[in-house]
Scaffold this motif. Structure first.
Motif, PDB file in Angstrom:
ATOM      1  N   CYS A 179       0.814  -1.216   0.000  1.00  0.00           N
ATOM      2  CA  CYS A 179       0.000   0.000   0.000  1.00  0.00           C
ATOM      3  C   CYS A 179       0.849   1.268   0.000  1.00  0.00           C
ATOM      4  CB  CYS A 179      -0.954  -0.041   1.182  1.00  0.00           C
ATOM      5  SG  CYS A 179      -1.937  -1.549   1.138  1.00  0.00           S
ATOM      6  N   THR A 180       2.164   1.112   0.013  1.00  0.00           N
ATOM      7  CA  THR A 180       3.068   2.259  -0.073  1.00  0.00           C
ATOM      8  C   THR A 180       3.435   2.571  -1.526  1.00  0.00           C
ATOM      9  OG1 THR A 180       3.983   1.583   2.061  1.00  0.00           O
ATOM     10  CG2 THR A 180       5.276   3.153   0.836  1.00  0.00           C
ATOM     11  N   THR A 181       3.143   1.649  -2.408  1.00  0.00           N
ATOM     12  CA  THR A 181       3.580   1.704  -3.810  1.00  0.00           C
ATOM     13  C   THR A 181       3.477   3.082  -4.473  1.00  0.00           C
ATOM     14  OG1 THR A 181       2.991  -0.624  -4.082  1.00  0.00           O
ATOM     15  CG2 THR A 181       3.250   0.660  -6.101  1.00  0.00           C
ATOM     16  N   GLY A 182       2.289   3.684  -4.417  1.00  0.00           N
ATOM     17  CA  GLY A 182       2.074   4.943  -5.135  1.00  0.00           C
ATOM     18  C   GLY A 182       2.920   6.084  -4.610  1.00  0.00           C
ATOM     19  N   THR A 183       3.014   6.203  -3.294  1.00  0.00           N
ATOM     20  CA  THR A 183       3.792   7.280  -2.689  1.00  0.00           C
ATOM     21  C   THR A 183       5.283   7.037  -2.904  1.00  0.00           C
ATOM     22  OG1 THR A 183       2.028   7.563  -1.079  1.00  0.00           O
ATOM     23  CG2 THR A 183       4.147   8.572  -0.532  1.00  0.00           C
ATOM     24  N   GLU A 184       5.677   5.775  -2.787  1.00  0.00           N
ATOM     25  CA  GLU A 184       7.076   5.420  -3.039  1.00  0.00           C
ATOM     26  C   GLU A 184       7.471   5.797  -4.468  1.00  0.00           C
ATOM     27  OE1 GLU A 184       9.622   1.456  -2.288  1.00  0.00           O
ATOM     28  OE2 GLU A 184       8.215   1.242  -3.950  1.00  0.00           O
ATOM     29  N   GLY A 185       6.581   5.520  -5.421  1.00  0.00           N
ATOM     30  CA  GLY A 185       6.868   5.796  -6.831  1.00  0.00           C
ATOM     31  C   GLY A 185       7.125   7.272  -7.088  1.00  0.00           C
ATOM     32  N   ILE A 186       6.374   8.129  -6.396  1.00  0.00           N
ATOM     33  CA  ILE A 186       6.573   9.577  -6.562  1.00  0.00           C
ATOM     34  C   ILE A 186       7.985   9.950  -6.127  1.00  0.00           C
ATOM     35  CG2 ILE A 186       5.833  11.861  -5.741  1.00  0.00           C
ATOM     36  CD1 ILE A 186       2.985  10.654  -5.466  1.00  0.00           C
ATOM     37  N   LEU A 187       8.406   9.379  -5.000  1.00  0.00           N
ATOM     38  CA  LEU A 187       9.746   9.703  -4.497  1.00  0.00           C
ATOM     39  C   LEU A 187      10.841   9.121  -5.387  1.00  0.00           C
ATOM     40  CD1 LEU A 187       9.012   9.432  -0.695  1.00  0.00           C
ATOM     41  CD2 LEU A 187       9.792  11.461  -1.933  1.00  0.00           C
ATOM     42  N   MET A 188      10.605   7.944  -5.949  1.00  0.00           N
ATOM     43  CA  MET A 188      11.600   7.345  -6.844  1.00  0.00           C
ATOM     44  C   MET A 188      11.732   8.171  -8.127  1.00  0.00           C
ATOM     45  SD  MET A 188      10.606   3.333  -6.219  1.00  0.00           S
ATOM     46  CE  MET A 188      11.827   2.551  -7.267  1.00  0.00           C
ATOM     47  N   GLY A 189      10.595   8.628  -8.646  1.00  0.00           N
ATOM     48  CA  GLY A 189      10.627   9.477  -9.844  1.00  0.00           C
ATOM     49  C   GLY A 189      11.281  10.817  -9.548  1.00  0.00           C
TER      50      GLY A 189
END
Lengths: 432, 84
Positions: free
Chosen positions: A168-178
């Motif tokens: 459930c962290t996927t979306g927020t994590e993706g923003i930080l990775m991008g």
């Protein structure tokens, strides 16, 4: 210091609104996307309600070719492609019409599991000794990187095209990775987002864990109750959210509209130690994640004027508030505004972080803090920590300057990102 | 079914797999599916499945390997139908 990163495009396929316009109206009015699901009743689920986007069939023709539509049976892929293509168009970017890949544009589109209905179709055929009848669509609709692969082909991106996965962290994590990829100069723009499939095969496992609310079939819109004393579990959801992140330089060169700036954040894990486990958060790590996010963003804790929590409507909501309060050193009336959109859209699992980030960012352009629904009865443990005014029950007119958004996931993983209303400070100084 | 009818039926199947820059009128009997019609090689397996359904026949791996052109496909269909 790395490059400044801004948000220039948003796209969403949410249970209470497909497309930015409908989604914004729904959030403003507190419209729920949670509905009774007859299929879950037929399958004897304990929780027979869920939140899924309503995508009209004729809309699909705008996003998929007739060939792509043949045998398309992966709801997360549909949501992801809609949100991703919309965000790209919203940023004023075009699909690549040349033969040269867009070397500076990449895609990171995460999911927990993709195309479960398609996978079931394949399993049934394989067990029936008909593996040769699967055709070519089985793999591309079930691979975890399916959405980024579809979008990569549609848009012709030549930078990193990949998928992240952290529950459930996927979306927020993706923003930080991008964000990190652009800040470090490895890409000019990254289309980031996440999606989650609909249906019993995704939601069944959570029903079996007895963490979903029961007895709300006749009043589905009341079932998801973040921060409420009567919270009875999270309502399963699905959908997708997408954001175009771009270097400030590139955005200004294109003359793109800028929704907000990403100041940075933090990703960590509690190691499933102490009170942390596969399914429970280690508060030490949650607080550290929030504190480091503030530090990495170069702000002070008191600069935050709105928080969008993870707040799933379980007994853990009080603990989350306690962690925010401790990490920021703010309590009572000094605590910032806080909201959870899960009261309206349920818990969209891997899609939660991206859909809720899109909603959080819309608060800048709308000049509002969206209201919380179903928490008339704020949990006493929460009321003891923060002021009642910090939890708006209706959408309020207020222009936040800095919003903190966090997501927490199974595996004891955390992510917290800091968004800031955009202002070109350098330009402001020189024009003085 | 006449040869012309079979050809038409096959063209109807092929149509959906053509990329945007190839028109159905470009499809000739000697057209090579991959090198001339620019059909994605992964989609050849889908064409085979569609042919199986449309003509109620079964194609084997060897048949697929042989199926390079529209004419190859027509001949294979012809053979399978005559074996029925």
């Amino acid at each position: 210091m790395g490059k400044r990163v801004v948000i220039t495009g948003l796209g969403v396929c949410a249970p209470n609104g497909v497309g930015l316009t409908d989604f914004t109206v729904a959030l403003t009015n507190g419209t729920s996307g949670i509905r009774f699901q007859s299929e879950l009743e037929r399958l004897k689920f304990g929780c027979q309600i869920a939140a899924n986007p309503l995508v009209k069939d004729n809309v699909l023709n705008n996003y998929f070719t007739p060939l792509q539509l043949r045998g398309l049976n992966a709801s997360g892929l549909v949501y992801g492609v809609i949100a991703g293509m919309d965000a790209w168009a919203d940023a004023g970017l075009e699909p690549n019409a040349t033969n040269e890949p867009y070397w500076d544009y990449g895609i990171l589109f995460g999911t927990g599991i993709l195309g479960v209905d398609k996978f079931r179709e394949a399993i049934l055929m394989i067990d029936d000794q008909k593996v040769r009848r699967l055709g070519s669509t089985s793999v591309i609709q079930t691979m975890a990187s399916g959405v980024s692969a579809y979008l990569g082909g549609n848009l012709g991106c030549g930078n990193q095209v990949s998928a992240n996965s952290s529950a459930c962290t996927t979306g927020t994590e993706g923003i930080l990775m991008g964000y990190e990829r652009i800040a470090s100069g490895k890409a000019e723009a990254m289309l980031v987002g996440s999606c989650s499939d609909s249906g019993p095969y995704v939601w069944g496992g959570f029903d079996a864990m007895r963490i979903l609310p029961r007895g709300y079939s006749d009043k589905p819109t009341k079932a998801s109750r973040p921060m409420s004393a009567s919270a009875a579990g999270f309502v399963p959801g699905s959908g997708a959210g997408a954001l175009v992140l771009e270097s400030l330089e590139s955005a200004q060169k294109r003359g793109a509209k800028i929704y907000a700036e990403v100041l940075g954040g933090e990703i960590n894990s509690g190691g499933q130690l102490g009170e942390g486990s596969m399914t429970a958060p280690n508060s030490l790590a949650v607080q550290r994640c929030i504190r480091n996010a503030v530090k990495n963003a170069g702000i002070n804790a008191e600069d935050i004027d709105a928080i969008n929590g993870h707040l799933t409507a379980t007994s853990k909501d009080s603990l989350e508030i306690r962690n925010w309060s401790a990490a920021l050193g703010r309590k009572g009336r000094d605590f910032p505004y806080i909201n959870s959109f899960k009261g309206m859209i349920g818990h969209c699992l891997a899609a939660a972080g991206s859909i809720e980030s899109v909603a959080s960012i819309l608060q800048f352009s709308e000049g509002v803090v969206f209201g919380n629904v179903n928490c008339e009865d704020v949990h006493p443990e929460i009321a003891a920590l923060i002021g009642e005014d910090s939890i708006p029950k209706k959408t309020i007119n207020y222009s936040p300057k800095i919003i903190a958004k966090a997501s927490f996931g199974f595996g004891d993983v955390n992510a917290c990102v800091i968004f800031k209303a955009f202002s070109d400070e350098h330009q402001a100084e020189t024009s003085r | 079914m006449t040869k012309e009818e079979k050809y038409q039926k096959l063209k109807d199947i092929i149509k959906i797999y053509l990329p945007e820059d190839v028109n159905i009128i470009d499809v000739k009997e000697d057209s090579n599916f991959i090198s001339e019609l620019n059909i994605n090689s992964a989609n050849l397996v889908d064409i085979v499945l569609d042919v199986e359904d449309a003509f109620d026949i079964r194609l084997e791996n060897e048949d697929m390997d042989e199926m390079q052109t529209v004419a190859n496909a027509l001949r294979i269909i012809e053979t399978k139908l005559s074996e029925k």
